[in-house]
Enzyme design. Structure first.
Site, PDB file in Angstrom:
ATOM      1  N   HIS A 199      -9.295   5.994 -11.382  1.00  0.00           N
ATOM      2  CA  HIS A 199      -9.739   5.115 -10.291  1.00  0.00           C
ATOM      3  C   HIS A 199     -10.746   5.811  -9.375  1.00  0.00           C
ATOM      4  CE1 HIS A 199      -5.941   2.339 -10.670  1.00  0.00           C
ATOM      5  NE2 HIS A 199      -6.818   2.138 -11.625  1.00  0.00           N
ATOM      6  N   TYR A 236     -12.829   4.359   3.721  1.00  0.00           N
ATOM      7  CA  TYR A 236     -12.887   5.532   2.844  1.00  0.00           C
ATOM      8  C   TYR A 236     -13.223   6.803   3.623  1.00  0.00           C
ATOM      9  CZ  TYR A 236     -11.818   2.679  -1.094  1.00  0.00           C
ATOM     10  OH  TYR A 236     -11.135   1.857  -1.953  1.00  0.00           O
ATOM     11  N   ARG A 257      -9.917   8.000   4.998  1.00  0.00           N
ATOM     12  CA  ARG A 257      -9.051   8.553   3.951  1.00  0.00           C
ATOM     13  C   ARG A 257      -9.603   9.879   3.435  1.00  0.00           C
ATOM     14  NH1 ARG A 257      -8.268   4.232  -0.267  1.00  0.00           N
ATOM     15  NH2 ARG A 257      -6.918   5.791  -1.167  1.00  0.00           N
ATOM     16  N   GLU A 270      12.097   4.316  -7.200  1.00  0.00           N
ATOM     17  CA  GLU A 270      12.893   3.126  -7.516  1.00  0.00           C
ATOM     18  C   GLU A 270      12.390   2.569  -8.845  1.00  0.00           C
ATOM     19  OE1 GLU A 270      11.747   0.769  -4.162  1.00  0.00           O
ATOM     20  OE2 GLU A 270       9.674   0.666  -4.847  1.00  0.00           O
ATOM     21  N   ASN A 311      10.361   7.776 -10.708  1.00  0.00           N
ATOM     22  CA  ASN A 311       9.889   6.993  -9.560  1.00  0.00           C
ATOM     23  C   ASN A 311      11.030   6.863  -8.564  1.00  0.00           C
ATOM     24  OD1 ASN A 311       7.431   5.610  -8.742  1.00  0.00           O
ATOM     25  ND2 ASN A 311       8.604   3.708  -8.737  1.00  0.00           N
ATOM     26  N   ALA A 341       9.769  12.296  -6.454  1.00  0.00           N
ATOM     27  CA  ALA A 341       9.107  13.081  -7.509  1.00  0.00           C
ATOM     28  C   ALA A 341       9.145  14.580  -7.194  1.00  0.00           C
ATOM     29  CB  ALA A 341       7.657  12.617  -7.657  1.00  0.00           C
TER      30      ALA A 341
HETATM   31  C1  BJW Z   1       7.650   7.480  -5.065  1.00  0.00           C
HETATM   32  C2  BJW Z   1       7.759   8.283  -3.957  1.00  0.00           C
HETATM   33  C3  BJW Z   1       8.205   9.564  -4.182  1.00  0.00           C
HETATM   34  C4  BJW Z   1       7.066   6.423  -3.252  1.00  0.00           C
HETATM   35  N1  BJW Z   1       8.497   9.955  -5.424  1.00  0.00           N
HETATM   36  N2  BJW Z   1       7.960   7.885  -6.288  1.00  0.00           N
HETATM   37  C5  BJW Z   1      -4.096  -7.522 -16.845  1.00  0.00           C
HETATM   38  C6  BJW Z   1      -4.796  -6.639 -17.654  1.00  0.00           C
HETATM   39  C7  BJW Z   1      -5.899  -5.954 -17.153  1.00  0.00           C
HETATM   40  C8  BJW Z   1      -6.321  -6.157 -15.838  1.00  0.00           C
HETATM   41  C9  BJW Z   1      -5.641  -7.047 -15.042  1.00  0.00           C
HETATM   42  C10 BJW Z   1      -4.540  -7.719 -15.543  1.00  0.00           C
HETATM   43  N3  BJW Z   1      -4.055  -8.516 -14.557  1.00  0.00           N
HETATM   44  C11 BJW Z   1      -4.820  -8.334 -13.456  1.00  0.00           C
HETATM   45  C12 BJW Z   1      -5.802  -7.464 -13.711  1.00  0.00           C
HETATM   46  C13 BJW Z   1      -6.858  -7.021 -12.733  1.00  0.00           C
HETATM   47  C14 BJW Z   1      -6.509  -5.918 -11.771  1.00  0.00           C
HETATM   48  C15 BJW Z   1      -5.011  -5.834 -11.497  1.00  0.00           C
HETATM   49  O1  BJW Z   1      -4.272  -5.064 -12.093  1.00  0.00           O
HETATM   50  N4  BJW Z   1      -4.528  -6.601 -10.550  1.00  0.00           N
HETATM   51  C16 BJW Z   1      -3.102  -6.592 -10.215  1.00  0.00           C
HETATM   52  C17 BJW Z   1      -2.927  -6.483  -8.709  1.00  0.00           C
HETATM   53  C18 BJW Z   1      -2.431  -7.767 -10.875  1.00  0.00           C
HETATM   54  N5  BJW Z   1      -6.998  -4.641 -12.293  1.00  0.00           N
HETATM   55  C19 BJW Z   1      -8.274  -4.292 -12.132  1.00  0.00           C
HETATM   56  O2  BJW Z   1      -9.072  -5.024 -11.544  1.00  0.00           O
HETATM   57  C20 BJW Z   1      -8.711  -2.970 -12.707  1.00  0.00           C
HETATM   58  N6  BJW Z   1      -9.832  -3.152 -13.545  1.00  0.00           N
HETATM   59  C21 BJW Z   1      -9.735  -3.811 -14.718  1.00  0.00           C
HETATM   60  O3  BJW Z   1      -8.699  -4.292 -15.078  1.00  0.00           O
HETATM   61  O4  BJW Z   1     -10.896  -3.859 -15.458  1.00  0.00           O
HETATM   62  C22 BJW Z   1     -10.876  -4.580 -16.722  1.00  0.00           C
HETATM   63  C23 BJW Z   1     -10.137  -3.863 -17.829  1.00  0.00           C
HETATM   64  C24 BJW Z   1      -9.235  -4.547 -18.610  1.00  0.00           C
HETATM   65  C25 BJW Z   1      -8.562  -3.915 -19.655  1.00  0.00           C
HETATM   66  C26 BJW Z   1      -8.807  -2.584 -19.939  1.00  0.00           C
HETATM   67  C27 BJW Z   1      -9.708  -1.888 -19.162  1.00  0.00           C
HETATM   68  C28 BJW Z   1     -10.344  -2.524 -18.093  1.00  0.00           C
HETATM   69  C29 BJW Z   1      -9.140  -2.007 -11.599  1.00  0.00           C
HETATM   70  C30 BJW Z   1      -7.984  -1.608 -10.736  1.00  0.00           C
HETATM   71  C31 BJW Z   1      -8.474  -0.759  -9.569  1.00  0.00           C
HETATM   72  C32 BJW Z   1      -7.332  -0.366  -8.638  1.00  0.00           C
HETATM   73  N7  BJW Z   1      -7.867   0.171  -7.465  1.00  0.00           N
HETATM   74  C33 BJW Z   1      -6.920   0.652  -6.426  1.00  0.00           C
HETATM   75  C34 BJW Z   1      -7.687   0.912  -5.089  1.00  0.00           C
HETATM   76  C35 BJW Z   1      -8.787   1.896  -5.264  1.00  0.00           C
HETATM   77  C36 BJW Z   1      -8.344   3.325  -5.050  1.00  0.00           C
HETATM   78  C37 BJW Z   1      -8.193   3.665  -3.584  1.00  0.00           C
HETATM   79  O5  BJW Z   1      -8.919   3.154  -2.737  1.00  0.00           O
HETATM   80  O6  BJW Z   1      -7.312   4.481  -3.310  1.00  0.00           O
HETATM   81  O7  BJW Z   1      -6.215   1.796  -6.881  1.00  0.00           O
HETATM   82  S1  BJW Z   1      -5.616  -0.527  -6.039  1.00  0.00           S
HETATM   83  C38 BJW Z   1      -4.394   0.674  -5.749  1.00  0.00           C
HETATM   84  O8  BJW Z   1      -3.325   0.424  -6.695  1.00  0.00           O
HETATM   85  C39 BJW Z   1      -5.011   2.043  -6.101  1.00  0.00           C
HETATM   86  C40 BJW Z   1      -3.915   2.647  -6.948  1.00  0.00           C
HETATM   87  O9  BJW Z   1      -4.458   3.654  -7.793  1.00  0.00           O
HETATM   88  C41 BJW Z   1      -3.339   1.468  -7.677  1.00  0.00           C
HETATM   89  C42 BJW Z   1      -1.977   1.700  -8.237  1.00  0.00           C
HETATM   90  O10 BJW Z   1      -1.032   1.831  -7.206  1.00  0.00           O
HETATM   91  P1  BJW Z   1       0.172   2.856  -7.390  1.00  0.00           P
HETATM   92  O11 BJW Z   1      -0.360   4.208  -7.561  1.00  0.00           O
HETATM   93  O12 BJW Z   1       1.096   2.345  -8.413  1.00  0.00           O
HETATM   94  O13 BJW Z   1       0.822   2.799  -5.906  1.00  0.00           O
HETATM   95  P2  BJW Z   1       1.933   1.798  -5.325  1.00  0.00           P
HETATM   96  O14 BJW Z   1       1.895   1.921  -3.839  1.00  0.00           O
HETATM   97  O15 BJW Z   1       1.806   0.438  -5.877  1.00  0.00           O
HETATM   98  O16 BJW Z   1       3.306   2.384  -5.872  1.00  0.00           O
HETATM   99  C43 BJW Z   1       3.810   3.641  -5.471  1.00  0.00           C
HETATM  100  C44 BJW Z   1       5.148   3.842  -6.152  1.00  0.00           C
HETATM  101  O17 BJW Z   1       5.591   5.155  -5.828  1.00  0.00           O
HETATM  102  C45 BJW Z   1       6.233   2.871  -5.673  1.00  0.00           C
HETATM  103  O18 BJW Z   1       6.906   2.317  -6.803  1.00  0.00           O
HETATM  104  C46 BJW Z   1       7.203   3.738  -4.875  1.00  0.00           C
HETATM  105  O19 BJW Z   1       8.554   3.376  -5.011  1.00  0.00           O
HETATM  106  C47 BJW Z   1       6.965   5.095  -5.494  1.00  0.00           C
HETATM  107  N8  BJW Z   1       7.217   6.205  -4.609  1.00  0.00           N
HETATM  108  N9  BJW Z   1       7.393   7.539  -2.837  1.00  0.00           N
HETATM  109  C48 BJW Z   1       8.373   9.041  -6.451  1.00  0.00           C
HETATM  110  N10 BJW Z   1       8.373  10.430  -3.157  1.00  0.00           N
END
Ligand code: BJW
Length: 237
Positions: free
Chosen positions: A109, A56, A59, A205, A203, A221
């Site tokens: 987040h 962190y 970053r 893709e 997005n 975007a």
């Molecule tokens: C472009 C581009 C350009 C590139 N133009 N586009 C079902 C229900 C609820 C929870 C879960 C569930 N199943 C599993 C869970 C648990 C878990 C989870 O989701 N796990 C999965 C991996 C399956 N979730 C959690 O644990 C969350 N907490 C939780 O659920 O608590 C209970 C709860 C339940 C119900 C309601 C409320 C609460 C917490 C999640 C925390 C995520 N943390 C992170 C890291 C911390 C932040 C950091 O250090 O930076 O957050 S993980 C990481 O992924 C980060 C991001 O914010 C997050 C999302 O990623 P994002 O932004 O989508 O990035 P990418 O890289 O995946 O995608 C980028 C996209 O951009 C791509 O598609 C590219 O194509 C595109 N792109 N260039 C347009 N120029």
């Protein structure tokens, strides 16, 4: 284009990609050989806090080297010029929406420029490095400070506010997110369930949730958002 009243925009790492901020799941998806799932968890922090603090710190330092791009500025322009309400919900922990001119941003987040004391719970604005040897400015404990970031398994911030805005919106736009991480990945399904809002994906893709969206615009975007915002505020009429 139809005139909308309440717009919710969900953004993800793709919106900051053209500013030079790495996304999480593209290419090899690794940071110094670590998967995000291996550094962004409470278990990882308990196991190796120095590694997580370093992740962190690097970053946080990188934020000083990047600038908002046309997508951030277009979203801020929509918030400033749209007649109704525009809620920006971001999964990003950078401050590029704010520096691009947005005035209210919901960081579900957390934020890189904040740390939180695990003893007294105080959240502090933070610019430089934070280590296990840094004292909490409020209670003096150490080690005490952790990034104010929502890790896997932790409850995202501001969920009641976000769901109330989702229930009230008539347009939901998702920009630059892969749709892999919940609960954000489930917002579009929630909006569709209510049957009152139009849904648009912008997005590079098709995302994992592409089938939920009624309208999709695939490409960078920074290229697509200025045109979409022009349409929404009626500049293309
Ligand atoms: C472009 C581009 C350009 C590139 N133009 N586009 C079902 C229900 C609820 C929870 C879960 C569930 N199943 C599993 C869970 C648990 C878990 C989870 O989701 N796990 C999965 C991996 C399956 N979730 C959690 O644990 C969350 N907490 C939780 O659920 O608590 C209970 C709860 C339940 C119900 C309601 C409320 C609460 C917490 C999640 C925390 C995520 N943390 C992170 C890291 C911390 C932040 C950091 O250090 O930076 O957050 S993980 C990481 O992924 C980060 C991001 O914010 C997050 C999302 O990623 P994002 O932004 O989508 O990035 P990418 O890289 O995946 O995608 C980028 C996209 O951009 C791509 O598609 C590219 O194509 C595109 N792109 N260039 C347009 N120029």
């Amino acid at each position: 284009m139809v005139r909308y009243q309440n717009i919710v925009i969900l953004t993800g790492a793709g919106v900051s990609a053209e500013s030079g901020v790495r996304t999480f799941r593209d290419n090899d998806g690794l940071w110094e050989e670590h998967r995000v799932e291996d550094v962004a968890t409470p278990e990882a922090f308990a196991r190796d806090p120095n590694l997580v603090q370093r992740f962190y710190n690097l970053r946080r330092a990188q934020l000083g080297t990047v600038e908002p791009n046309p997508a951030h500025r277009a979203i801020a322009r929509l918030q400033a010029e749209h007649d109704g309400m525009v809620t920006i919900v971001t999964q990003n922990v950078d401050d590029l929406h704010e520096r691009g001119g947005a005035r209210e941003v919901i960081h579900m987040h957390g934020e890189l420029k904040q740390v939180r004391c695990v003893h007294c719970g105080m959240v502090h604005a933070w610019q430089g490095d934070c280590t296990q040897g840094t004292e909490c400015p409020s209670c003096g404990a150490k080690p005490a400070l952790r990034p104010n970031i929502v890790w896997f398994g932790e409850m995202p911030f501001h969920m009641d506010l976000i769901y109330s805005r989702l229930r009230a919106c008539d347009l939901f736009i998702s920009v630059g997110t892969s749709g892999n991480v919940y609960p954000a990945a489930g917002f579009v399904a929630e909006v569709r369930r209510l049957e009152v809002a139009h849904t648009i994906e912008v997005n590079l893709e098709p995302s994992a949730g592409v089938s939920y969206f009624e309208e999709c615009r695939h490409g960078p975007a920074g290229t697509l958002m200025p045109g979409l915002v022009d349409e929404l505020i009626g500049k293309d009429d």
